[in-house]
Design an enzyme around this catalytic site. Structure first.
Site, PDB file in Angstrom:
ATOM      1  N   ARG A 105      57.954 -11.887 -16.072  1.00 26.39           N
ATOM      2  CA  ARG A 105      56.978 -11.758 -14.864  1.00 26.39           C
ATOM      3  C   ARG A 105      57.456 -10.682 -15.182  1.00 26.39           C
ATOM      4  O   ARG A 105      57.510  -9.271 -15.450  1.00 26.39           O
ATOM      5  CB  ARG A 105      58.556 -11.504 -13.584  1.00 26.39           C
ATOM      6  CG  ARG A 105      58.007 -10.264 -12.391  1.00 26.39           C
ATOM      7  CD  ARG A 105      59.243  -9.984 -11.760  1.00 26.39           C
ATOM      8  NE  ARG A 105      58.786  -9.292 -10.846  1.00 26.39           N
ATOM      9  CZ  ARG A 105      59.137  -7.964 -10.586  1.00 26.39           C
ATOM     10  NH1 ARG A 105      60.827  -7.421 -11.144  1.00 26.39           N
ATOM     11  NH2 ARG A 105      58.557  -7.129  -9.682  1.00 26.39           N
ATOM     12  N   HIS A 150      53.750  -2.557  -9.054  1.00 24.56           N
ATOM     13  CA  HIS A 150      54.764  -1.855  -9.238  1.00 24.56           C
ATOM     14  C   HIS A 150      54.563  -0.372  -9.625  1.00 24.56           C
ATOM     15  O   HIS A 150      55.070   0.377 -10.504  1.00 24.56           O
ATOM     16  CB  HIS A 150      55.475  -2.437 -10.987  1.00 24.56           C
ATOM     17  CG  HIS A 150      57.075  -2.430 -11.775  1.00 24.56           C
ATOM     18  ND1 HIS A 150      57.661  -3.351 -11.238  1.00 24.56           N
ATOM     19  CD2 HIS A 150      57.806  -1.221 -11.271  1.00 24.56           C
ATOM     20  CE1 HIS A 150      59.146  -3.325 -11.905  1.00 24.56           C
ATOM     21  NE2 HIS A 150      59.300  -2.366 -11.850  1.00 24.56           N
ATOM     22  N   GLU A 195      60.533  -3.191  -4.454  1.00 22.35           N
ATOM     23  CA  GLU A 195      60.650  -2.238  -4.692  1.00 22.35           C
ATOM     24  C   GLU A 195      60.608  -1.544  -4.032  1.00 22.35           C
ATOM     25  O   GLU A 195      60.559  -0.070  -4.090  1.00 22.35           O
ATOM     26  CB  GLU A 195      61.943  -1.558  -6.083  1.00 22.35           C
ATOM     27  CG  GLU A 195      62.418  -2.497  -6.861  1.00 22.35           C
ATOM     28  CD  GLU A 195      63.095  -2.137  -7.610  1.00 22.35           C
ATOM     29  OE1 GLU A 195      63.301  -0.468  -7.338  1.00 22.35           O
ATOM     30  OE2 GLU A 195      63.847  -2.334  -7.684  1.00 22.35           O
ATOM     31  N   ASN A 334      66.109  -7.250  -7.122  1.00 19.19           N
ATOM     32  CA  ASN A 334      66.598  -6.865  -7.642  1.00 19.19           C
ATOM     33  C   ASN A 334      67.925  -6.175  -7.523  1.00 19.19           C
ATOM     34  O   ASN A 334      68.334  -5.801  -6.639  1.00 19.19           O
ATOM     35  CB  ASN A 334      65.443  -5.537  -8.275  1.00 19.19           C
ATOM     36  CG  ASN A 334      64.224  -6.278  -8.445  1.00 19.19           C
ATOM     37  OD1 ASN A 334      63.932  -7.371  -8.710  1.00 19.19           O
ATOM     38  ND2 ASN A 334      63.241  -4.975  -8.308  1.00 19.19           N
ATOM     39  N   TYR A 336      70.758  -4.595  -9.251  1.00 17.05           N
ATOM     40  CA  TYR A 336      72.057  -4.777 -10.703  1.00 17.05           C
ATOM     41  C   TYR A 336      73.212  -4.021 -10.215  1.00 17.05           C
ATOM     42  O   TYR A 336      73.705  -4.158 -11.062  1.00 17.05           O
ATOM     43  CB  TYR A 336      71.224  -2.985 -11.258  1.00 17.05           C
ATOM     44  CG  TYR A 336      69.651  -3.678 -11.343  1.00 17.05           C
ATOM     45  CD1 TYR A 336      70.339  -3.215 -12.969  1.00 17.05           C
ATOM     46  CD2 TYR A 336      68.727  -3.447 -10.756  1.00 17.05           C
ATOM     47  CE1 TYR A 336      68.104  -3.644 -13.555  1.00 17.05           C
ATOM     48  CE2 TYR A 336      67.526  -3.568 -11.654  1.00 17.05           C
ATOM     49  CZ  TYR A 336      67.066  -4.126 -12.818  1.00 17.05           C
ATOM     50  OH  TYR A 336      66.101  -3.801 -13.076  1.00 17.05           O
ATOM     51  N   GLU A 403      64.552  -9.368 -10.391  1.00 16.63           N
ATOM     52  CA  GLU A 403      65.423  -8.202 -12.358  1.00 16.63           C
ATOM     53  C   GLU A 403      67.017  -8.244 -11.880  1.00 16.63           C
ATOM     54  O   GLU A 403      67.308  -8.600 -10.749  1.00 16.63           O
ATOM     55  CB  GLU A 403      64.977  -6.722 -11.432  1.00 16.63           C
ATOM     56  CG  GLU A 403      63.621  -5.974 -12.286  1.00 16.63           C
ATOM     57  CD  GLU A 403      62.918  -4.923 -11.602  1.00 16.63           C
ATOM     58  OE1 GLU A 403      63.829  -4.318 -11.937  1.00 16.63           O
ATOM     59  OE2 GLU A 403      61.684  -5.123 -11.553  1.00 16.63           O
TER      60      GLU A 403
HETATM   61  C1  PNW Z   1      63.951  -1.439 -11.077  1.00 17.72           C
HETATM   62  N1  PNW Z   1      68.548   3.014  -8.464  1.00 17.72           N
HETATM   63  O1  PNW Z   1      64.558   0.126 -10.124  1.00 17.72           O
HETATM   64  C2  PNW Z   1      62.733  -1.221 -11.485  1.00 17.72           C
HETATM   65  O2  PNW Z   1      62.020  -2.125 -10.674  1.00 17.72           O
HETATM   66  C3  PNW Z   1      62.642  -1.101 -12.914  1.00 17.72           C
HETATM   67  O3  PNW Z   1      61.342  -1.288 -13.089  1.00 17.72           O
HETATM   68  C4  PNW Z   1      63.491  -0.117 -13.336  1.00 17.72           C
HETATM   69  O4  PNW Z   1      63.034  -0.330 -15.200  1.00 17.72           O
HETATM   70  C5  PNW Z   1      64.483  -1.164 -12.492  1.00 17.72           C
HETATM   71  O5  PNW Z   1      65.400  -0.956 -11.755  1.00 17.72           O
HETATM   72  C6  PNW Z   1      65.766  -0.189 -14.251  1.00 17.72           C
HETATM   73  O6  PNW Z   1      66.044   0.628 -13.184  1.00 17.72           O
HETATM   74  C7  PNW Z   1      65.361   0.717  -9.797  1.00 17.72           C
HETATM   75  O7  PNW Z   1      69.135   3.824  -8.149  1.00 17.72           O
HETATM   76  C8  PNW Z   1      65.663   2.181 -10.273  1.00 17.72           C
HETATM   77  O8  PNW Z   1      69.376   2.601  -7.548  1.00 17.72           O
HETATM   78  C9  PNW Z   1      66.581   2.836  -9.659  1.00 17.72           C
HETATM   79  C10 PNW Z   1      67.760   2.068  -9.678  1.00 17.72           C
HETATM   80  C11 PNW Z   1      66.834   0.701  -8.940  1.00 17.72           C
HETATM   81  C12 PNW Z   1      65.795   0.362  -8.854  1.00 17.72           C
END
Ligand code: PNW
Length: 499
Positions: A105, A150, A195, A334, A336, A403
């Protein structure tokens, strides 16, 4: 007596709100991923390509922002050269092959192909670059998965207003149409936007990311609305002109924290999920379309109380609801991390703002294992719960995890990243075993890269890159070896074997 003990035990440990604090999750069911499940990795253009003005590329809002305000990036850095994937794609390809990735991706930099954003002014060198990338991936049986946007809007289009102007609907869908014409014979998985939450909240609400528009509770909603219309228009265009011949799939990537309630109040969770995910997912993937009813109702009410003539978030209306509803073959997620939610006791944020509209307090458990970034905690249970939520609330829509990853300072011996991947990949397998329609997983990220406002201080890569050398060699971290094993065995290997 026993029933009392049982009752207490369920109260303490049995509820969904109880989240383990050790970055592990139990395996449930089948130990192998289904044959058609696809593992890969993800990157984005601005974060890895470098060559910011090479061969006729035009400036994007991230080029402009990092050059004008270096002090807003923690280490004063920018993506001018980054991992230099524009010059050194071959190194990325070697890494992808070494991992055995089944898909890659990556995102296309709009300004590399159309320096001003205008599709009548093409830059052939940029087209050549992406043709080379796509062809080399396919020669190596790595499926290209392309993100069209992006975060790197052409500066020239920002001057028209970017996502604050409805012009973006045609500007974006014209760009997308060119991408279908140029690459659609070989690219079968398209992601329109990465996002929207970040694009709109950070760019047009709080204003801490480009284009730095501070209009909380107003600009963010205008941006969401225009972005959804651009997405829907692009989807319909593909169906009308390209789908029959090219047979590709189109989706959108949404970022979401899973939200748990400590008091097990599902109403709190559902309401918070409607604001954080539903604002974008509901118009596209729900049966009825438009923004979630509760969000429309609440924001209209606040808007009236503020003395406005109309809501800060008007309904999409019949025409657009129809275009946008069903405009996704899959939802990209995505994921995390997670949070606990509870209703705020005092009004939150400024007036107006999305924060005030949502009015939900988000907390973490101090025992959760935290990454280098202050927002990432290892909560694999959140991913499993999120996938089940999508199964139940969104009609078992096809989900691609676009992601998922862990952030540290860049050490090669990255056991914590392995722990994170192991538990999250297990969470995906558990969800699949429980009937969730998840078809692929992309680890973030292939290589260490420019982490936006954090510059090069936070690293997400499976491969380390020495940003100071001109060679920019890719060095596999221990986690790369682990992920390679995941892909080869289609399972969740124990990781002690690495010692
Ligand atoms: C994503 N948050 O961004 C992006 O798609 C990527 O480009 C980035 O490198 C990756 O996550 C890691 O940060 C985010 O603060 C950035 O909640 C910040 C947040 C969530 C997603």
């Amino acid at each position: 007596m026993w029933s009392l003990i049982l009752f207490v035990a369920i109260g303490l440990f049995g509820s969904e709100s109880f989240v383990k604090a050790n970055c592990t999750i139990e395996a449930k069911g089948n130990l192998k991923f289904p044959k058609k499940f696809n593992f890969g990795v993800a990157t984005s253009a601005y974060q890895i390509e470098g060559g910011w003005n090479a061969d006729g590329k035009g400036p994007s809002i991230w080029d402009e922002f990092t050059h004008n305000y270096p002090e807003r990036i923690i280490d004063g850095s920018n993506g001018d050269s980054a991992a230099e994937s524009y010059r050194l794609f071959e190194l990325d390809l070697q890494a992808l092959k070494q991992l055995g990735a089944k898909h890659y991706r990556f995102s296309i930099a709009w300004t590399r192909i159309f320096p001003t954003g205008d599709v009548h002014l093409k830059n052939q060198k940029g087209i050549d670059y992406y043709n080379m990338v796509i062809n080399k991936l396919r020669e190596n049986k790595i499926e290209p998965m392309v993100t069209m946007y992006h975060w790197d809007l052409p500066v020239a289009l920002q001057k028209f207003g970017g996502f604050a102007n409805a012009l973006i609907i045609d500007q974006f869908s014209d760009y997308a149409e060119e991408l279908f014409k140029l690459f659609g014979d070989r690219v079968k998985t398209w992601i329109t936007f990465n996002e929207p939450n970040n694009i709109c909240k950070a760019g047009y609400g709080t204003g801490y990311a480009p284009p730095l528009i501070q209009a909380p509770g107003v600009g963010d909603y205008i941006c969401f609305t225009n972005l959804l219309k651009a997405h829907g228009t692009t989807y319909r265009l593909y169906q009308k002109k390209f789908a029959k011949k090219q047979k590709g799939k189109i989706g959108i990537t949404l970022d979401i924290f899973y939200l748990f309630s400590k008091t097990n109040n599902t109403d709190d969770v559902n309401r918070a999920m409607d604001y954080n995910l539903g604002l974008l997912a509901y118009p596209i993937f729900s049966k009825s379309g438009d923004f979630p009813p509760i969000v429309l109702k609440e924001i209209e009410k606040s808007s009236m109380e503020e003395g406005r003539a109309k809501s800060r978030l008007p309904s999409l209306g019949e025409y657009w609801t129809k275009i946008i509803k069903g405009s996704g073959d899959f939802i990209g997620i995505n994921y995390y991390t997670s949070r606990y939610v509870k209703p705020a006791t005092e009004p939150m944020g400024e007036n107006p703002s999305m924060e005030r509209d949502i009015n939900i307090q988000m907390d973490v458990d101090p025992n959760w294992p935290r990454a280098k970034a202050d927002w990432v905690y290892c909560i694999p249970q959140g991913l499993e719960s999120l996938l089940k939520y999508l199964r139940d609330e969104y009609n078992n829509v096809e989900v691609k995890i676009t992601e998922n990853g862990w952030v540290d300072s860049g050490e090669l011996n990255d056991d914590n990243r392995i722990r994170y991947f192991k538990s999250h990949i297990q969470a995906v397998l558990n969800a699949i075993n429980d009937g969730c329609n998840v078809t692929s997983y992309s680890a973030w990220s292939l290589v260490d890269n420019f982490e936006w406002l954090q510059g090069y201080t936070e690293k997400f890569g499976l491969y380390s890159v020495n940003m100071k050398s001109t060679k920019k060699g890719r060095i596999p971290k221990k986690s790369a070896l682990y992920y390679k094993k995941v892909i080869a065995t289609r399972s969740v290997p124990v990781f002690e074997y690495l010692y």
